[in-house]
Design an enzyme around this catalytic site. Sequence first.
Site, PDB file in Angstrom:
ATOM      1  N   ARG A 154       0.822  -1.215   0.000  1.00 46.71           N
ATOM      2  CA  ARG A 154       0.000   0.000   0.000  1.00 46.71           C
ATOM      3  C   ARG A 154       0.856   1.265   0.000  1.00 46.71           C
ATOM      4  NH1 ARG A 154      -3.033  -0.715   4.556  1.00 46.71           N
ATOM      5  NH2 ARG A 154      -1.816   0.844   5.644  1.00 46.71           N
ATOM      6  N   TYR A 177     -13.382  22.522 -11.561  1.00 43.68           N
ATOM      7  CA  TYR A 177     -14.032  21.272 -11.972  1.00 43.68           C
ATOM      8  C   TYR A 177     -15.235  21.020 -11.057  1.00 43.68           C
ATOM      9  CZ  TYR A 177     -14.121  16.297 -13.307  1.00 43.68           C
ATOM     10  OH  TYR A 177     -14.474  15.069 -13.780  1.00 43.68           O
ATOM     11  N   ASP A 180      -5.317  22.892  -9.633  1.00 45.49           N
ATOM     12  CA  ASP A 180      -5.665  21.807 -10.546  1.00 45.49           C
ATOM     13  C   ASP A 180      -4.909  22.107 -11.840  1.00 45.49           C
ATOM     14  OD1 ASP A 180      -6.824  20.137 -12.482  1.00 45.49           O
ATOM     15  OD2 ASP A 180      -8.722  20.041 -11.384  1.00 45.49           O
ATOM     16  N   LYS A 222      -6.076  12.159 -17.898  1.00 45.62           N
ATOM     17  CA  LYS A 222      -6.194  12.909 -19.140  1.00 45.62           C
ATOM     18  C   LYS A 222      -4.909  12.764 -19.954  1.00 45.62           C
ATOM     19  CE  LYS A 222     -10.142  13.876 -17.403  1.00 45.62           C
ATOM     20  NZ  LYS A 222     -10.427  14.987 -16.518  1.00 45.62           N
TER      21      LYS A 222
END
Length: 392
Positions: A56, A109, A181, A206
Amino acid sequence: MHKGAHSKETTLAHAGRQGKSVYGTVNSPVVRGSTMLFPTTAALHAAEGTRSTYGRHGTETSLALEQALCELEGAAGCLLTTCGVSAITLTLLALLKPGDHLLVTDSAYDYTKGFCKGVLKDFGIETTYYDPLAGADIAAWMQPNTRVVFVESPGSNTFEVQDIPAIAQVAHRQGAHVVADSTWATPLGWSPFALGIDVSIHAATKCIVGHSDVLMGAALCTEELHPVLRRMYRALGHAVSPDDAYLALRGLRSMGARLKQHAQSALAVAQWLRGRPEVAQVLYPPLADAPGHALWQQQFNADYASGLMSVVFAPDVSVQAMERLVDATRLFGIGFSWGGYESLIVPTHPAQSRDVTASRWAGLVMARLHIGLEAPADLIADLQQGFAAMRA
Ligand SMILES: *Cc1c(COP(=O)(O)O)cnc(C)c1O
């Protein structure tokens, strides 16, 4: 290994390539593992705090991607999450506590705003939305308990370019952190830490992944904030799959070549759209007469740009006519997300998700286009027959 004076293109080809010293392959392999074994208790103790001791906390594959992104953006630390939204929520949860105040650009966003309006509000963290064009005037929105100023430049769907250095100066004056962002810019399109940003977030889904087949997020930060973000990351149990990290790293290697092509092709399509009588405005900051172009030139690297833009149609174009155009295109897929090699088109209604700047967008008929890696002449011909269908 390859730190120093290299250009970002060279860093793209070499950063994070630990694999070559281990197995001799060019790419860092997909290392699957929850348990990691140690030959002795002494070796276990020696590893603690110096390398990952459990899946993890990262495997060779995810650590290679983290290292590559840090080198590219000049960040001290990188936290990888399962999508862009979780990188945003991780960062806000790490930097804010009950009683704090947060400023968020109205152009953020929509899921970023949704998290502030829902979860953060329930946790006693208050958000104010500010005009993305505010610049140094952001001082008027600051409160004594403002701990974070969230920027997104260019803004989602409307592409306002923000004056980041002016905003950062105001925020830092009272010790607030600037969180960005950076998805549209990618690590190649700007240098966020030089502009005054403290945490730079990417929806790697993206342009970093670039092939529309993986969801991934990254929060890149300064040395000061790395332990703060890592504490929340571990508390929430974030981790990414080695297969996804492998694909993101593979996508990253060609991002320079792709973004140069996206930039060229998108500019050609934007210029052509600009000349159409059905089009009132093309919202694409690299376009010379687009809103925010001068600020974009100051803060962004003109060689690399995403292919994402919006079109505002002329007042006599109805929503139905716009949708006839969207439906008539053959090379453009109709769908969300963006940043892949293939072109997309989708209707967009920004007024619905604006709190303080809705009146600027009310009643406008708009579509969002992602210009992929097809030949721009073919995309233009496709849009041309789409306009013919629009008028029919
Ligand atoms: C897509 C997107 C996100 C969210 O990324 P996911 O990987 O879909 O969660 C965040 N910010 C921007 C600007 C985006 O375009």
